[in-house]
Design a protein around this motif. Structure first.
Motif, mmCIF file in Angstrom:
data_model
loop_
_atom_site.group_PDB
_atom_site.id
_atom_site.type_symbol
_atom_site.label_atom_id
_atom_site.label_comp_id
_atom_site.label_asym_id
_atom_site.label_seq_id
_atom_site.Cartn_x
_atom_site.Cartn_y
_atom_site.Cartn_z
ATOM 1 N N CYS A 185 8.965 68.097 -60.498
ATOM 2 C CA CYS A 185 7.608 67.567 -60.427
ATOM 3 C C CYS A 185 7.591 66.295 -59.570
ATOM 4 O O CYS A 185 8.405 65.399 -59.788
ATOM 5 C CB CYS A 185 7.101 67.257 -61.832
ATOM 6 S SG CYS A 185 5.497 66.441 -61.875
ATOM 7 N N PRO A 186 6.661 66.179 -58.610
ATOM 8 C CA PRO A 186 6.616 64.983 -57.766
ATOM 9 C C PRO A 186 6.065 63.757 -58.488
ATOM 10 O O PRO A 186 6.133 62.657 -57.952
ATOM 11 C CB PRO A 186 5.699 65.402 -56.620
ATOM 12 C CG PRO A 186 4.800 66.434 -57.217
ATOM 13 C CD PRO A 186 5.658 67.181 -58.202
ATOM 14 N N LEU A 187 5.535 63.938 -59.697
ATOM 15 C CA LEU A 187 4.988 62.805 -60.439
ATOM 16 C C LEU A 187 5.984 62.254 -61.454
ATOM 17 O O LEU A 187 6.278 61.061 -61.464
ATOM 18 C CB LEU A 187 3.692 63.209 -61.143
ATOM 19 C CG LEU A 187 2.949 62.084 -61.869
ATOM 20 C CD1 LEU A 187 2.505 61.006 -60.883
ATOM 21 C CD2 LEU A 187 1.754 62.629 -62.646
ATOM 22 N N CYS A 188 6.526 63.119 -62.307
ATOM 23 C CA CYS A 188 7.426 62.631 -63.363
ATOM 24 C C CYS A 188 8.888 62.939 -63.087
ATOM 25 O O CYS A 188 9.767 62.423 -63.770
ATOM 26 C CB CYS A 188 7.008 63.203 -64.717
ATOM 27 S SG CYS A 188 7.313 64.983 -64.898
ATOM 28 N N GLY A 189 9.166 63.819 -62.117
ATOM 29 C CA GLY A 189 10.541 64.125 -61.750
ATOM 30 C C GLY A 189 11.200 65.204 -62.569
ATOM 31 O O GLY A 189 12.345 65.580 -62.292
#
Length: 227
Positions: A12-16
């Protein structure tokens, strides 16, 4: 479908987190949903080049004095304005070639700076701890690195400062299938109220949903990094 994608290889590019599953797929690209923060996102393999992305933005005809465009942006400015004193410092981030919101805020007596990666790339305005408010209207859905930029927005704020984000929100897979918002090839991250609540919790922010597509955050305490 003309392609498939292994979601396990795409964090995920937000939370990894790497626990993403296929949320929807059309003939152009797949859309994954993170099990941790609920972000719906397009895998990086399907991002446009910077040149192609700017070409899409150049097709937009958003003029500073367009009354319809101003009415649209007023939904973001209306909840923020009563919270600020005259002369407050505001950054309009991702303002595009026609910074109408910046003009509206200046007309209301605010001191406004603008930044846009393609049209106003003046990094001198990106000074941490400078602004009483940051506005990002129809920006966050375009970001390839939303975690980095969201953190940057918060660090630009003075203590107790405000961040206003305007973007259309994901509802469910059935609605997503017929949603025009996903069809813009520059839109690669799709947020829901659940995702914004996750961000507020992670960073210790006060969050207020001001409209169906407008969320107001207030920076309260020392920021928590997602790194």
């Amino acid at each position: 479908m003309i392609h498939s994608y292994d979601s396990q290889t795409c964090p995920c590019p937000l939370c990894g987190e790497g626990q993403a599953s296929l949320f929807y797929e059309d003939k152009r690209r797949p859309y994954l949903r993170c099990a941790h923060c609920a972000l719906v996102f397009v895998p990086p393999d399907f991002y446009l080049s910077a040149q192609a992305e700017k070409a899409e933005y150049d097709l937009h005809d958003n003029q500073v004095d367009d009354s319809g465009y101003r009415r649209f942006l007023q939904r973001a400015w209306q909840p923020l304005q009563p919270l600020l004193d005259q002369g407050s410092q505001i950054l309009d981030f991702g303002c595009g070639p026609g910074p109408a919101l910046a003009a509206m805020m200046q007309e209301a007596g605010m001191q406004v700076s603008v930044y846009d990666h393609f049209y106003f790339p003046d990094s001198d305005v990106l000074k941490a701890g400078k602004y009483h408010a940051v506005t990002a209207t129809e920006v966050i859905e375009h970001l390839h690195a939303p975690a980095d930029v969201f953190s940057q927005w918060l660090n630009l704020l003075l203590p107790k400062g405000y961040l206003v984000v305007m973007t259309k929100l994901v509802k469910d897979a059935e609605a997503f299938a017929g949603w025009h918002y996903k069809n813009d090839p520059t839109h690669v991250c799709f947020f829901s109220e659940q995702t914004f609540a996750w961000l507020a919790s992670q960073y210790g922010l006060k969050m207020t949903m001001c409209a169906a597509d407008v969320v107001l955050f207030q920076r309260l305490d020392k920021l928590i990094s997602l790194d």
